[in-house]
Design a protein around this motif. Structure first.
Motif, PDB file in Angstrom:
ATOM      1  N   ARG A  41      -2.469  -9.837  -2.174  1.00 46.82           N
ATOM      2  CA  ARG A  41      -3.870 -10.243  -2.140  1.00 46.82           C
ATOM      3  C   ARG A  41      -4.493  -9.888  -0.795  1.00 46.82           C
ATOM      4  N   GLY A  42      -5.815  -9.777  -0.814  1.00 48.23           N
ATOM      5  CA  GLY A  42      -6.546  -9.619   0.441  1.00 48.23           C
ATOM      6  C   GLY A  42      -6.781  -8.189   0.871  1.00 48.23           C
ATOM      7  N   LEU A  43      -6.269  -7.208   0.139  1.00 47.80           N
ATOM      8  CA  LEU A  43      -6.463  -5.818   0.528  1.00 47.80           C
ATOM      9  C   LEU A  43      -7.804  -5.323  -0.007  1.00 47.80           C
ATOM     10  N   THR A  44      -8.613  -4.746   0.867  1.00 45.42           N
ATOM     11  CA  THR A  44      -9.930  -4.243   0.492  1.00 45.42           C
ATOM     12  C   THR A  44     -10.057  -2.782   0.896  1.00 45.42           C
ATOM     13  N   ALA A  45     -11.070  -2.124   0.348  1.00 52.66           N
ATOM     14  CA  ALA A  45     -11.318  -0.727   0.704  1.00 52.66           C
ATOM     15  C   ALA A  45     -11.675  -0.578   2.170  1.00 52.66           C
ATOM     16  N   SER A  46     -12.301  -1.596   2.721  1.00 51.98           N
ATOM     17  CA  SER A  46     -12.667  -1.511   4.139  1.00 51.98           C
ATOM     18  C   SER A  46     -11.423  -1.460   5.018  1.00 51.98           C
ATOM     19  N   TYR A  47     -10.355  -2.170   4.629  1.00 53.00           N
ATOM     20  CA  TYR A  47      -9.130  -2.109   5.430  1.00 53.00           C
ATOM     21  C   TYR A  47      -8.488  -0.729   5.327  1.00 53.00           C
ATOM     22  N   ALA A  48      -8.607  -0.107   4.149  1.00 49.28           N
ATOM     23  CA  ALA A  48      -8.080   1.248   4.010  1.00 49.28           C
ATOM     24  C   ALA A  48      -8.779   2.202   4.964  1.00 49.28           C
ATOM     25  N   HIS A  49     -10.079   2.036   5.150  1.00 50.50           N
ATOM     26  CA  HIS A  49     -10.798   2.899   6.093  1.00 50.50           C
ATOM     27  C   HIS A  49     -10.417   2.573   7.542  1.00 50.50           C
ATOM     28  N   PRO A 100     -10.264  13.518  -2.634  1.00 46.91           N
ATOM     29  CA  PRO A 100     -11.250  12.703  -3.360  1.00 46.91           C
ATOM     30  C   PRO A 100     -11.163  11.238  -2.960  1.00 46.91           C
ATOM     31  N   LEU A 101     -12.304  10.585  -3.001  1.00 52.47           N
ATOM     32  CA  LEU A 101     -12.339   9.176  -2.627  1.00 52.47           C
ATOM     33  C   LEU A 101     -11.495   8.327  -3.565  1.00 52.47           C
ATOM     34  N   SER A 102     -11.252   8.823  -4.766  1.00 54.87           N
ATOM     35  CA  SER A 102     -10.432   8.071  -5.719  1.00 54.87           C
ATOM     36  C   SER A 102      -9.014   7.860  -5.210  1.00 54.87           C
ATOM     37  N   TRP A 103      -8.530   8.726  -4.322  1.00 51.54           N
ATOM     38  CA  TRP A 103      -7.187   8.552  -3.744  1.00 51.54           C
ATOM     39  C   TRP A 103      -7.104   7.234  -2.988  1.00 51.54           C
ATOM     40  N   VAL A 104      -8.165   6.889  -2.273  1.00 54.06           N
ATOM     41  CA  VAL A 104      -8.195   5.633  -1.532  1.00 54.06           C
ATOM     42  C   VAL A 104      -8.439   4.457  -2.467  1.00 54.06           C
ATOM     43  N   THR A 105      -9.444   4.574  -3.331  1.00 55.67           N
ATOM     44  CA  THR A 105      -9.775   3.443  -4.200  1.00 55.67           C
ATOM     45  C   THR A 105      -8.657   3.136  -5.181  1.00 55.67           C
ATOM     46  N   ASP A 106      -8.006   4.174  -5.717  1.00 54.83           N
ATOM     47  CA  ASP A 106      -6.900   3.940  -6.649  1.00 54.83           C
ATOM     48  C   ASP A 106      -5.698   3.317  -5.931  1.00 54.83           C
ATOM     49  N   ALA A 107      -5.462   3.748  -4.691  1.00 58.14           N
ATOM     50  CA  ALA A 107      -4.349   3.171  -3.928  1.00 58.14           C
ATOM     51  C   ALA A 107      -4.608   1.700  -3.638  1.00 58.14           C
ATOM     52  N   VAL A 108      -5.836   1.368  -3.267  1.00 60.30           N
ATOM     53  CA  VAL A 108      -6.177  -0.030  -2.989  1.00 60.30           C
ATOM     54  C   VAL A 108      -6.053  -0.867  -4.253  1.00 60.30           C
ATOM     55  N   ALA A 109      -6.513  -0.324  -5.386  1.00 57.95           N
ATOM     56  CA  ALA A 109      -6.425  -1.065  -6.640  1.00 57.95           C
ATOM     57  C   ALA A 109      -4.972  -1.287  -7.047  1.00 57.95           C
ATOM     58  N   GLU A 110      -4.138  -0.263  -6.902  1.00 58.77           N
ATOM     59  CA  GLU A 110      -2.724  -0.387  -7.258  1.00 58.77           C
ATOM     60  C   GLU A 110      -2.011  -1.372  -6.345  1.00 58.77           C
ATOM     61  N   ALA A 111      -2.275  -1.294  -5.056  1.00 55.76           N
ATOM     62  CA  ALA A 111      -1.641  -2.228  -4.121  1.00 55.76           C
ATOM     63  C   ALA A 111      -2.128  -3.652  -4.342  1.00 55.76           C
ATOM     64  N   GLY A 112      -3.386  -3.796  -4.798  1.00 54.41           N
ATOM     65  CA  GLY A 112      -3.915  -5.131  -5.058  1.00 54.41           C
ATOM     66  C   GLY A 112      -3.183  -5.872  -6.149  1.00 54.41           C
ATOM     67  N   LEU A 113      -2.414  -5.142  -6.986  1.00 55.92           N
ATOM     68  CA  LEU A 113      -1.609  -5.801  -8.008  1.00 55.92           C
ATOM     69  C   LEU A 113      -0.386  -6.479  -7.418  1.00 55.92           C
ATOM     70  N   ARG A 114      -0.030  -6.118  -6.191  1.00 51.84           N
ATOM     71  CA  ARG A 114       1.174  -6.653  -5.548  1.00 51.84           C
ATOM     72  C   ARG A 114       0.870  -7.636  -4.429  1.00 51.84           C
ATOM     73  N   LEU A 141       0.821  -1.202   0.000  1.00 54.02           N
ATOM     74  CA  LEU A 141       0.000   0.000   0.000  1.00 54.02           C
ATOM     75  C   LEU A 141       0.860   1.260   0.000  1.00 54.02           C
ATOM     76  N   PHE A 142       1.958   1.267   0.764  1.00 53.26           N
ATOM     77  CA  PHE A 142       2.818   2.447   0.772  1.00 53.26           C
ATOM     78  C   PHE A 142       3.489   2.627  -0.587  1.00 53.26           C
ATOM     79  N   ALA A 143       3.885   1.518  -1.215  1.00 52.13           N
ATOM     80  CA  ALA A 143       4.464   1.601  -2.560  1.00 52.13           C
ATOM     81  C   ALA A 143       3.441   2.145  -3.546  1.00 52.13           C
ATOM     82  N   ALA A 144       2.182   1.725  -3.407  1.00 57.53           N
ATOM     83  CA  ALA A 144       1.135   2.209  -4.301  1.00 57.53           C
ATOM     84  C   ALA A 144       0.903   3.706  -4.117  1.00 57.53           C
TER      85      ALA A 144
END
Length: 390
Positions: A79-87, A63-77, A41-44
């Motif tokens: 598994r198991g990361l969700t938007a709920s964990y970001a919150h 913007p909420l896209s900062w969180v969703t885009d970070a989660v999506a980018e980190a998900g490429l590296r 997530l920090f790399a993302a």
């Protein structure tokens, strides 16, 4: 309760709340995080910033896209990361403006882990060298550990220098495997026999071989006696050695028995003292490397040690190995490699070190009294310490 995990969550939550905090965390890298999901997530977040994400330079709520885009980018590296964990990370951050302090805590944990990992590698290589009769691997990993400690010291903003801990650490060498112990004991006894029976043999090893290099304390004491006789210019034979051993109390306290003395002095003394001495030193190097590695690992596992003290105490723990290595180089007629002294800048410490020190110690301005989760619009010249997601 895990303070390190809390710090990792807090620093990530701070960046999710306020992307501008990344500018205060240039010295923190993804590898400094313990949990893989936090590293990803920090790399993302850093990648999004480098790609010019609108949230980084935008004004008003994040913007909420900062969180969703970070989660999506980190998900490429990972598994198991969700938007709920970001919150969850967002809620774990008390104050986004404290991100540099949270990052310092993450860096502290990384320093302890890194030192422990390299100490384990050094210990493994030393044990392998003991089995194979080699020292190159242990010396190489000792150099790597020293380099790592020096680099960590500069990242932390301190000078790397050996400092003895307040309480000395037990660095007694561990017992050798039976087969290796027998071989080392035979080499040591054979060397003593050669030194007693062959005139002039002591001069081939006395400059670089020390009593502490012997695995058997009795053999070390006898070598000590031979060294004393050689230093005084007295003749060396079994009678003079026995007399010196008596003068040093080795007979009275039972350290040296008649049978052991006879086994050494009645052996065949035809051998190369220099070659045998180097065999003894090989064992000494690997044993010393293993003992130093255990001491460094014990320091790294002490969570009460701040990084500066950990690094300097670890460098001190490697001192005995440096001393043995210097004599090993002398035995082979090679100059002892010396680490270059850090050049002092005429203008003072390097800027990177000053920045690291200021990041740890300079009080930051108090945050705005406005609610951090709902600040109003701000001008480009005065950005609020955090922005909420709109």
């Amino acid at each position: 309760m895990n303070p390190l995990m809390d710090a990792e969550q807090a620093v990530l939550g701070a960046v999710l709340l306020d992307p501008g905090q990344l500018s205060h965390l240039e010295w923190l890298t993804p590898d400094h995080f313990y949990r893989p999901v936090h590293r990803a997530l920090f790399a993302a977040l850093r990648k999004l910033r480098g790609d010019g994400h609108p949230a980084v330079e935008g004004e008003g709520p994040v913007p909420l896209s900062w969180v969703t885009d970070a989660v999506a980018e980190a998900g490429l590296r990972v598994r198991g990361l969700t938007a709920s964990y970001a919150h969850i990370l967002v809620s774990a951050c008390p104050r986004p403006s404290h991100a540099p302090v949270y990052g310092r805590m993450v860096l502290e944990g990384a320093i302890h882990r890194t030192v422990a990992q390299h100490a384990i590698r050094l210990h493994q290589e030393a044990r392998t060298g003991t089995l194979r009769g080699e020292v190159e691997g242990a010396l190489h990993h000792a150099d790597v550990l020293t380099g790592v400690l020096t680099d960590l010291a500069r990242r932390w903003g301190t000078e790397p220098r050996p400092v003895a801990p307040a309480m000395s650490l037990a660095t007694a060498p561990s017992a050798l495997p039976p087969a290796q112990a027998d071989r080392v004991a035979e080499d040591e006894a054979f060397l003593l026999t050669v030194l007693v029976e062959r005139p002039g043999a002591m001069g081939e090893a006395v400059d670089w071989l020390r009593p502490g290099d012997f695995a058997d304390p009795v053999h070390g004491q006898l070598y000590w006696c031979l060294g004393a006789l050689h230093h005084r210019g007295e003749p060396l034979d079994r009678i003079t050695l026995l007399w010196e051993a008596q003068r040093r109390g080795l007979l009275a306290d039972g350290t040296l028995s008649e049978d052991r003395f006879a086994a050494i002095c009645d052996g065949v003394g035809a051998g190369d003292a220099e070659w045998l001495g180097k065999q003894v030193m090989r064992s000494s190097i690997t044993r010393t490397a293993a003992a130093s590695a255990r001491a460094v690992r014990a320091l790294a596992e002490d969570e009460t040690l701040v990084p500066g003290r950990l690094i300097n105490h670890a460098l001190h723990a490697l001192g005995p190995l440096d001393e043995v290595r210097a004599r090993w180089e002398t035995a082979h007629g090679r100059p002892t490699p010396r680490a270059p002294s850090p050049a002092l800048s005429p203008g003072g410490p390097p800027p990177a070190r000053v920045h690291a020190a200021l990041t740890r110690s300079t009080p930051r301005a108090a945050p705005s009294p406005a609610d951090r989760l709902g600040p109003g619009p701000a001008s480009a010249a005065a950005r609020p310490p955090s922005r909420n997601h709109g």
